[in-house]
Write an enzyme that holds these catalytic residues in place. Structure first.
Site, mmCIF file in Angstrom:
data_model
loop_
_atom_site.group_PDB
_atom_site.id
_atom_site.type_symbol
_atom_site.label_atom_id
_atom_site.label_comp_id
_atom_site.label_asym_id
_atom_site.label_seq_id
_atom_site.Cartn_x
_atom_site.Cartn_y
_atom_site.Cartn_z
ATOM 1 N N HIS A 1 -0.508 -6.535 -0.133
ATOM 2 C CA HIS A 1 -1.781 -6.922 -0.761
ATOM 3 C C HIS A 1 -1.685 -8.332 -1.341
ATOM 4 C CE1 HIS A 1 -3.072 -2.840 -0.118
ATOM 5 N NE2 HIS A 1 -2.082 -2.376 -0.838
ATOM 6 N N LYS B 1 4.365 0.793 -0.732
ATOM 7 C CA LYS B 1 3.638 0.152 -1.816
ATOM 8 C C LYS B 1 4.442 -1.002 -2.399
ATOM 9 C CE LYS B 1 0.154 1.283 -2.762
ATOM 10 N NZ LYS B 1 -1.141 0.910 -2.152
#
Length: 361
Positions: A92, A74
């Site tokens: 992302h 993450k």
């Protein structure tokens, strides 16, 4: 090759991109593996030590040798410091998400590189390593349990989630709650978007185990090709979104539709990308968390939404071992510059160039 597994800092994130058994294989192949200590990770530090990895202090990766490859899952801790290493994780940052340009600018200023796990693909364009099946399994579990909670405790908020040691433990926990809910009403009908992908397959697996009597309408590209919004979203008690979108699309469900007559009671957005302009469910703006798994969108009749962006952490050990096994052969070829990594590097350079020029990343 020097590979460093960093400790994850996202709350409730217990997964790892590299499992101890696969760390041992890399060590045997001559890779110098360093693992940051972590009390949150599903695998104890001692398992990595027995695998031959070196242990380092949590969060010490910025001080790693310049040629070290930093492996994670993450997002990095929020900061503005330049990034000088090669990083492998889910950033992302390539679909116009919030904060993407600032992150890419950190790589540009530090001379580092991002090899994004989401975009590691084979020659056919299929991702080489993914948590999709476990995301779908977990997302369907949370969605179904949230529906049962509505039936059993209509006025009570849905409480925090904890990870489970195994799939069987999760199913055992769900069983009495579902049986109690099914005693009051029929099994819920489900509309599943993205049924033919890995994520959709995981969702169908969970539903077949936990709610075999549920009617499931399984849609994929063929059924959504005409573009939404889709009135069918209002005709089922549970909506599961497992679609991985890479470009603009018409919304599947809109805010205005929520005020129409509906059977819909729960939305579980497994794909979970509210910060992207391509979000097919523009009915919410922020992700939910393990601490606060659901938000109430409407009260009469009730409609709750769950959108946790690291759902496989519900089953951290099994999902990590699966993902790590998929990634392992490619980690072995990272320094050799196989086509998988070359494409990822070329994509980073393109996106970083946009960020440096002030364009959309």
């Amino acid at each position: 090759m020097r590979l460093r597994l960093r400790a994850e800092t996202k709350p409730a994130e217990r997964r790892a991109a590299l499992a101890p058994a696969h760390a041992a294989e890399l060590v045997q192949a001559g890779v110098e593996v360093t693992v940051e200590r972590s009390c949150a990770r599903a695998f104890p530090d001692a398992e990595y030590e027995r695998a031959g990895a070196r242990l380092a202090a949590e969060g010490s990766w910025p001080d790693a040798p310049p040629d070290a490859i930093i492996l994670g899952l993450k997002e990095l801790p929020e900061d503005t410091a330049p990034l000088r290493h090669r990083h492998v994780y889910f950033a992302h940052a390539y679909k116009g998400q919030r904060g993407a340009q600032a992150l890419l600018s950190r790589f540009v200023s530090g001379g580092g590189r991002l090899l994004d796990l989401e975009f590691l693909a084979d020659d056919a364009g299929r991702r080489v390593a993914a948590f999709g099946r476990w995301a779908g399994f977990s997302g369907a579990a949370v969605g179904l349990d949230l529906w049962a909670h509505q039936v059993l405790f209509p006025s009570a908020p849905y409480t925090r989630l904890e990870s489970f040691p195994s799939r069987d433990a999760l199913l055992a926990w769900m069983k009495p709650r579902l049986e109690a809910a099914f005693a009051d009403t029929d099994a819920p009908s489900v509309l599943l978007f993205g049924a033919k992908g890995r994520c959709g397959a995981g969702a169908l697996d969970l539903l077949s185990r936990a709610a075999p009597k549920s009617e499931v309408l399984a849609w994929d590209k063929e059924e959504t090709a005409a573009g939404g919004p889709f009135k069918e979203t209002l005709k089922h008690q549970i909506l599961l979104n497992c679609v991985l979108l890479t470009g603009p699309t018409a919304p599947f469900l809109t805010e205005e539709m929520l005020d129409r007559p509906r059977l819909l009671r729960v939305v579980s957005d497994v794909s979970c990308d509210p910060y992207s302009p391509h979000n097919p469910l523009p009915i919410y703006r922020d992700t939910t968390t393990f601490e606060s798994p659901a938000v109430r969108l409407r009260r009469n009749p009730p409609l709750s939404l769950t959108a946790i962006d690291h759902l496989p952490s519900l089953l951290p050990r099994e999902s990590s071992e699966d993902f790590s096994a998929q990634l392992l052969p490619h980690l072995k070829t990272l320094e050799a510059g196989s086509a998988v990594w070359t494409r990822a590097d070329e994509l980073f350079r393109e996106m970083a160039g946009n960020a440096a020029a002030g364009g959309k990343s």
